[in-house]
Design a protein around this motif. Structure first.
Motif, PDB file in Angstrom:
ATOM      1  N   ASN A 174       0.819  -1.216   0.000  1.00 54.81           N
ATOM      2  CA  ASN A 174       0.000   0.000   0.000  1.00 54.81           C
ATOM      3  C   ASN A 174       0.850   1.263   0.000  1.00 54.81           C
ATOM      4  OD1 ASN A 174       0.923  -0.142   2.586  1.00 54.81           O
ATOM      5  ND2 ASN A 174      -1.064  -0.045   3.561  1.00 54.81           N
ATOM      6  N   LYS A 209      -2.457   2.130  -4.877  1.00 53.36           N
ATOM      7  CA  LYS A 209      -3.606   1.701  -5.681  1.00 53.36           C
ATOM      8  C   LYS A 209      -3.203   1.668  -7.147  1.00 53.36           C
ATOM      9  CE  LYS A 209      -6.589   1.901  -2.254  1.00 53.36           C
ATOM     10  NZ  LYS A 209      -7.052   0.711  -1.645  1.00 53.36           N
ATOM     11  N   GLN A 210      -3.596   0.604  -7.836  1.00 56.69           N
ATOM     12  CA  GLN A 210      -3.305   0.489  -9.258  1.00 56.69           C
ATOM     13  C   GLN A 210      -4.273   1.365 -10.039  1.00 56.69           C
ATOM     14  OE1 GLN A 210      -3.398  -3.456 -10.924  1.00 56.69           O
ATOM     15  NE2 GLN A 210      -2.959  -2.712 -12.974  1.00 56.69           N
TER      16      GLN A 210
END
Length: 70
Positions: free
Chosen positions: A39, A67-68
């Motif tokens: 994260n 976050k992708q």
């Protein structure tokens, strides 16, 4: 006894703490790639080919604030 690469891969894969890591997903087919990030990860400019069946989509991995971005 010599450890083969397949044995090593299985041993490492099974020891990944899935609560700490998320997997990169292909934006086209949704296949979860064997690439893990935390994260705290930040990433851009990394291009990978999807390993999903009949996909072979080449995409850039973009990760911001853990976050992708698809």
């Amino acid at each position: 006894m010599v450890e083969t690469s397949q044995d090593w891969y299985r041993r490492v894969w099974m020891n990944i703490d899935r609560t700490k890591y998320a997997q990169v997903q292909c934006p086209k087919c949704g296949y979860r790639m064997p690439l893990f990030y935390t994260n705290e990860a930040e990433c851009n400019g990394v291009r990978v080919a999807c390993k999903g069946r009949k996909c072979s989509n080449i995409f850039e991995v973009k990760i911001k604030n853990g976050k992708q971005i698809k």
